[in-house]
Every structure is written in C-alpha cells, then in structure tokens.
Design an enzyme around this catalytic site. Structure first.
Site, PDB file in Angstrom:
ATOM      1  N   PHE A 123      45.343 -57.855 -20.716  1.00  0.00           N
ATOM      2  CA  PHE A 123      45.273 -59.265 -21.098  1.00  0.00           C
ATOM      3  C   PHE A 123      46.638 -59.909 -20.892  1.00  0.00           C
ATOM      4  O   PHE A 123      47.653 -59.356 -21.308  1.00  0.00           O
ATOM      5  CB  PHE A 123      44.855 -59.417 -22.572  1.00  0.00           C
ATOM      6  CG  PHE A 123      43.391 -59.152 -22.785  1.00  0.00           C
ATOM      7  CD1 PHE A 123      42.870 -57.883 -22.599  1.00  0.00           C
ATOM      8  CD2 PHE A 123      42.531 -60.179 -23.158  1.00  0.00           C
ATOM      9  CE1 PHE A 123      41.516 -57.634 -22.764  1.00  0.00           C
ATOM     10  CE2 PHE A 123      41.174 -59.947 -23.333  1.00  0.00           C
ATOM     11  CZ  PHE A 123      40.663 -58.679 -23.141  1.00  0.00           C
ATOM     12  N   ALA A 124      46.617 -61.079 -20.246  1.00  0.00           N
ATOM     13  CA  ALA A 124      47.859 -61.826 -20.034  1.00  0.00           C
ATOM     14  C   ALA A 124      47.561 -63.281 -20.386  1.00  0.00           C
ATOM     15  O   ALA A 124      47.237 -64.100 -19.522  1.00  0.00           O
ATOM     16  CB  ALA A 124      48.317 -61.680 -18.595  1.00  0.00           C
ATOM     17  N   VAL A 125      47.619 -63.553 -21.672  1.00  0.00           N
ATOM     18  CA  VAL A 125      47.229 -64.871 -22.188  1.00  0.00           C
ATOM     19  C   VAL A 125      48.491 -65.596 -22.647  1.00  0.00           C
ATOM     20  O   VAL A 125      49.424 -64.981 -23.167  1.00  0.00           O
ATOM     21  CB  VAL A 125      46.230 -64.695 -23.359  1.00  0.00           C
ATOM     22  CG1 VAL A 125      45.874 -66.034 -23.981  1.00  0.00           C
ATOM     23  CG2 VAL A 125      44.975 -63.972 -22.877  1.00  0.00           C
ATOM     24  N   ASP A 141      48.231 -52.634 -22.930  1.00  0.00           N
ATOM     25  CA  ASP A 141      49.033 -53.843 -23.148  1.00  0.00           C
ATOM     26  C   ASP A 141      49.734 -54.238 -21.860  1.00  0.00           C
ATOM     27  O   ASP A 141      50.054 -53.378 -21.020  1.00  0.00           O
ATOM     28  CB  ASP A 141      50.118 -53.556 -24.205  1.00  0.00           C
ATOM     29  CG  ASP A 141      49.600 -53.765 -25.626  1.00  0.00           C
ATOM     30  OD1 ASP A 141      48.399 -54.050 -25.809  1.00  0.00           O
ATOM     31  OD2 ASP A 141      50.425 -53.649 -26.562  1.00  0.00           O
ATOM     32  N   VAL A 142      50.047 -55.537 -21.743  1.00  0.00           N
ATOM     33  CA  VAL A 142      50.674 -56.030 -20.510  1.00  0.00           C
ATOM     34  C   VAL A 142      52.198 -56.088 -20.593  1.00  0.00           C
ATOM     35  O   VAL A 142      52.876 -56.055 -19.564  1.00  0.00           O
ATOM     36  CB  VAL A 142      50.111 -57.427 -20.152  1.00  0.00           C
ATOM     37  CG1 VAL A 142      50.677 -58.528 -21.070  1.00  0.00           C
ATOM     38  CG2 VAL A 142      50.364 -57.765 -18.702  1.00  0.00           C
ATOM     39  N   ASP A 143      52.737 -56.146 -21.793  1.00  0.00           N
ATOM     40  CA  ASP A 143      54.199 -56.286 -21.920  1.00  0.00           C
ATOM     41  C   ASP A 143      54.840 -54.900 -21.811  1.00  0.00           C
ATOM     42  O   ASP A 143      55.575 -54.452 -22.690  1.00  0.00           O
ATOM     43  CB  ASP A 143      54.574 -56.978 -23.241  1.00  0.00           C
ATOM     44  CG  ASP A 143      53.946 -56.317 -24.450  1.00  0.00           C
ATOM     45  OD1 ASP A 143      52.836 -55.776 -24.342  1.00  0.00           O
ATOM     46  OD2 ASP A 143      54.589 -56.331 -25.521  1.00  0.00           O
ATOM     47  N   ASP A 194      58.679 -46.977 -26.532  1.00  0.00           N
ATOM     48  CA  ASP A 194      59.289 -48.269 -26.852  1.00  0.00           C
ATOM     49  C   ASP A 194      60.793 -48.089 -26.706  1.00  0.00           C
ATOM     50  O   ASP A 194      61.382 -47.250 -27.401  1.00  0.00           O
ATOM     51  CB  ASP A 194      58.925 -48.684 -28.280  1.00  0.00           C
ATOM     52  CG  ASP A 194      59.321 -50.126 -28.549  1.00  0.00           C
ATOM     53  OD1 ASP A 194      60.376 -50.558 -28.027  1.00  0.00           O
ATOM     54  OD2 ASP A 194      58.580 -50.822 -29.269  1.00  0.00           O
ATOM     55  N   TYR A 222      52.306 -64.483 -22.127  1.00  0.00           N
ATOM     56  CA  TYR A 222      52.321 -63.087 -21.663  1.00  0.00           C
ATOM     57  C   TYR A 222      51.994 -62.972 -20.179  1.00  0.00           C
ATOM     58  O   TYR A 222      52.082 -61.887 -19.609  1.00  0.00           O
ATOM     59  CB  TYR A 222      51.356 -62.236 -22.486  1.00  0.00           C
ATOM     60  CG  TYR A 222      51.919 -61.819 -23.830  1.00  0.00           C
ATOM     61  CD1 TYR A 222      52.308 -62.777 -24.759  1.00  0.00           C
ATOM     62  CD2 TYR A 222      52.070 -60.495 -24.179  1.00  0.00           C
ATOM     63  CE1 TYR A 222      52.826 -62.411 -26.000  1.00  0.00           C
ATOM     64  CE2 TYR A 222      52.581 -60.115 -25.415  1.00  0.00           C
ATOM     65  CZ  TYR A 222      52.956 -61.078 -26.319  1.00  0.00           C
ATOM     66  OH  TYR A 222      53.465 -60.699 -27.530  1.00  0.00           O
ATOM     67  N   GLU A 249      44.754 -52.536 -33.977  1.00  0.00           N
ATOM     68  CA  GLU A 249      45.271 -51.161 -34.007  1.00  0.00           C
ATOM     69  C   GLU A 249      44.781 -50.415 -35.264  1.00  0.00           C
ATOM     70  O   GLU A 249      44.467 -49.225 -35.205  1.00  0.00           O
ATOM     71  CB  GLU A 249      46.798 -51.175 -33.969  1.00  0.00           C
ATOM     72  CG  GLU A 249      47.422 -49.796 -33.943  1.00  0.00           C
ATOM     73  CD  GLU A 249      48.921 -49.841 -33.689  1.00  0.00           C
ATOM     74  OE1 GLU A 249      49.335 -49.666 -32.525  1.00  0.00           O
ATOM     75  OE2 GLU A 249      49.684 -50.066 -34.664  1.00  0.00           O
TER      76      GLU A 249
HETATM   77  N1  UDP Z   1      48.592 -60.806 -25.723  1.00  0.00           N
HETATM   78  C1  UDP Z   1      48.592 -61.863 -24.826  1.00  0.00           C
HETATM   79  N2  UDP Z   1      49.091 -63.063 -25.226  1.00  0.00           N
HETATM   80  C2  UDP Z   1      49.626 -63.269 -26.457  1.00  0.00           C
HETATM   81  C3  UDP Z   1      49.638 -62.187 -27.361  1.00  0.00           C
HETATM   82  C4  UDP Z   1      49.115 -60.960 -26.959  1.00  0.00           C
HETATM   83  O1  UDP Z   1      48.126 -61.722 -23.697  1.00  0.00           O
HETATM   84  O2  UDP Z   1      50.077 -64.394 -26.740  1.00  0.00           O
HETATM   85  C5  UDP Z   1      48.020 -59.498 -25.294  1.00  0.00           C
HETATM   86  C6  UDP Z   1      48.951 -58.787 -24.307  1.00  0.00           C
HETATM   87  O3  UDP Z   1      48.167 -58.010 -23.431  1.00  0.00           O
HETATM   88  C7  UDP Z   1      49.772 -57.891 -25.211  1.00  0.00           C
HETATM   89  C8  UDP Z   1      48.728 -57.489 -26.232  1.00  0.00           C
HETATM   90  O4  UDP Z   1      47.895 -58.641 -26.417  1.00  0.00           O
HETATM   91  O5  UDP Z   1      50.339 -56.807 -24.495  1.00  0.00           O
HETATM   92  C9  UDP Z   1      49.287 -57.031 -27.595  1.00  0.00           C
HETATM   93  O6  UDP Z   1      50.113 -58.022 -28.156  1.00  0.00           O
HETATM   94  P1  UDP Z   1      51.642 -57.710 -28.485  1.00  0.00           P
HETATM   95  O7  UDP Z   1      52.251 -56.971 -27.353  1.00  0.00           O
HETATM   96  O8  UDP Z   1      52.308 -58.975 -28.914  1.00  0.00           O
HETATM   97  O9  UDP Z   1      51.505 -56.764 -29.735  1.00  0.00           O
HETATM   98  P2  UDP Z   1      52.474 -55.586 -30.107  1.00  0.00           P
HETATM   99  O10 UDP Z   1      52.032 -54.449 -29.233  1.00  0.00           O
HETATM  100  O11 UDP Z   1      53.883 -56.050 -29.788  1.00  0.00           O
HETATM  101  O12 UDP Z   1      52.203 -55.401 -31.565  1.00  0.00           O
END
Ligand code: UDP
Length: 280
Positions: free
Chosen positions: A45-47, A136-138, A251, A50, A228
């Site tokens: 997801f890339a919303v 996750d995309v990040d 991480d 992101y 999660e």
């Molecule tokens: N995501 C997105 N847009 C957003 C927030 C989340 O696309 O504004 C998607 C994205 O794929 C991201 C995943 O949801 O990798 C998980 O969110 P995030 O990485 O913020 O959560 P964390 O893993 O840091 O708790």
C-alpha cells in the site's frame, strides 16, 4: 549433522522452522522451486505521502525479492498516476495498480489494508497466484528474500521484541478487544508489516482480522498496535507453519543488531512520522 545455528531458536515449539541465515541452503531451495512455476502475489500500500517510498521499494525488490520467480505486485494507492513506471521488471514479474480511498487517519489507512487485501484475493489473486505476501512500503530490500520464505502460513518476528519474553510483548491486553492476548499467553511477537503464505490461508487471516477490526470498531475499541495486534491474535490460534527471523523485517533504528543478525534482508526506511503520516 551439526545444527547450522546454535545461537538462536531455529524451530518453534510446534515444529515450524524459524528462518535464519545459515539454516537453509539458497541453491538447494531455488533448485527445488524452479520447476514448480509458481506465482507469488505481493501486496503493498502506498497511500497519501507513502507514495514516495514506492520507487525504492520496487527497485530493491527487483534486485533481491524472489529473484527468478514469477511475482505479481499489487499496488494499492490513492494516486495511480504517481506509481513509478520506470522500474524495469524482469520476465515473469509485473505490477497491477488498485485504487483505494485515502482515509484521513494513518491508523485507518494501515488497518483498512485487511479489507482491501481480502477483496483483491477474492476477485483476482485467488485465480492468479499460489502464494501471497503482504508487506509495508516504507522498506527496502538489502539482501536475498527468496523461496526460503514460502510456506502455508508465514509470519516474521518483530525485530523490536524478538528477545523479550511474552509478558513484555505489545499484545493488546484489554479483554474487550477481539485482539486480546492475556498475560502469560502468546508465542512470539510478530510484525504486522510482513506476513503471507498460501493464498487460501492468507485469505482466512485477512478475513478474520478484518471482521475483528470491525467488531472492535463497533464497540469503540482500537487495538494497541492496530492490525498488528489482530495478526498476533490470529496467529496465536492459527500457528504459522514457518517463522522468519528479524533479518526479514529489520529496523535500522536498532543498528546492526546483535551477533545473531548476520544479514539484513528487508528493512524499514527511517521516516519523519510527523511529516509522512496523516493526522499524526
Ligand atoms: N500506509 C500508507 N499511507 C499512510 C500510512 C500507512 O500507505 O499514510 C501503509 C504503508 O504501506 C505502510 C503501512 O501502511 O508501510 C504501515 O504504516 P506505517 O509504516 O506508518 O506503520 P509502522 O509500521 O511504522 O507502525
């Protein structure tokens, strides 16, 4: 034969392998799957902001993720026109883009993934793929993530908590939540940002998590770690058949890890939460 690793737990109490460097032979695994002509769907997801992570995600995936296998990336985004088209995909690999709404809270964007993955499996993926991984995309791939991760139901150890005991895990503890895991219970703390397996198994997981997220919402609950928490609750009852070490969802804030982390394969990109998250 000597066990390949003595310094880490390499098998769960229910006899599922825990995949660490040294516990598998990539050449033998690749040889074993080569003839199977399998397709691996991969959802990402890339919303909202992101979308900026997608280019590096795809480029590094082409270098390290399931190289030599058929991969169908499903990119869920509110900005289909911003999906990079300049990443050269190897033969057998392709991208589909699915438009989704941009929810106003980052928690909502993250949680609603369950619903969209469920629908995509029902409409399309169940007819196209053998396996599906939801990531996750990040994140970026730094080293091989290959056929060693394939299994019926696959989860990854959260790198922040893999050395803790169960009572220190970030489980949802409130009994009113469908994600509740009380003190004294639980196996491992799994990451929400990487799970997968056979398409039917993952369909059951996302469907159950979606239903539980909605049941919680109906009584005004939001689990401690959002989806999660629900993934962890599901996997307590439905034990994963393969568990991946934190090599697979590292991480970089944790540095290079202890001596047990010999290879970092897939890792979070440092991000300014305030800047990238909606309504942080
Ligand atoms: N995501 C997105 N847009 C957003 C927030 C989340 O696309 O504004 C998607 C994205 O794929 C991201 C995943 O949801 O990798 C998980 O969110 P995030 O990485 O913020 O959560 P964390 O893993 O840091 O708790």
């Amino acid at each position: 034969m000597e066990p390949a690793r003595r310094d880490v737990l390499a098998v769960t109490p229910w006899l599922a392998p825990i995949v660490w460097t040294g516990t598998f032979d990539p050449t033998i695994i690749d040889g074993a799957v080569k003839h199977q002509n399998i397709t691996i769907a991969t959802t990402v997801f890339a919303v909202a902001k992101y979308i900026r992570f997608l280019q590096d995600f795809l480029e590094t995936a082409e270098k390290h993720y399931m190289v030599g296998l058929n991969v169908h990336f499903y990119i869920f985004t509110d900005q289909p026109n911003a999906v990079p088209t300049n990443v050269t995909m190897a033969a057998g690999r392709r991208v589909s883009v699915i438009k989704v709404p941009k929810f106003s809270r980052w928690q909502e964007i993250s949680m609603r993934r369950m619903e969209f993955i469920q629908k995509a499996i029902e409409v399309d993926i169940s007819h196209q793929a053998n396996y599906i991984f939801c990531v996750d995309v990040d994140m970026q791939f730094h080293s091989r993530v290959g056929a060693e991760i394939l299994g019926r139901l696959v989860a990854v150890l959260n790198p922040w908590l893999h050395k803790e005991n169960r009572d220190s895990f970030n489980y949802e503890r409130r009994a009113a939540s469908t994600a509740c895991i009380p003190l004294g219970k639980g196996d491992f703390y799994y990451a929400g940002g990487f799970f997968g397996g056979a398409v039917g198994e993952v369909h059951s997981l996302v469907k159950a998590c979606r239903a539980n997220l909605e049941a919680d919402r109906a009584v005004g609950m939001e689990a401690r770690c959002h989806e999660e928490s629900h993934v962890n609750r599901y996997l307590l009852t439905n034990k994963p058949t393969k568990v991946l070490s934190p090599e697979y969802i590292w991480d970089e804030e944790l540095g290079s890890g202890g001596p047990e982390i010999q290879v970092i394969r897939y890792a979070t990109v440092r991000k300014n939460m305030k800047e990238v998250r909606e309504n942080f």
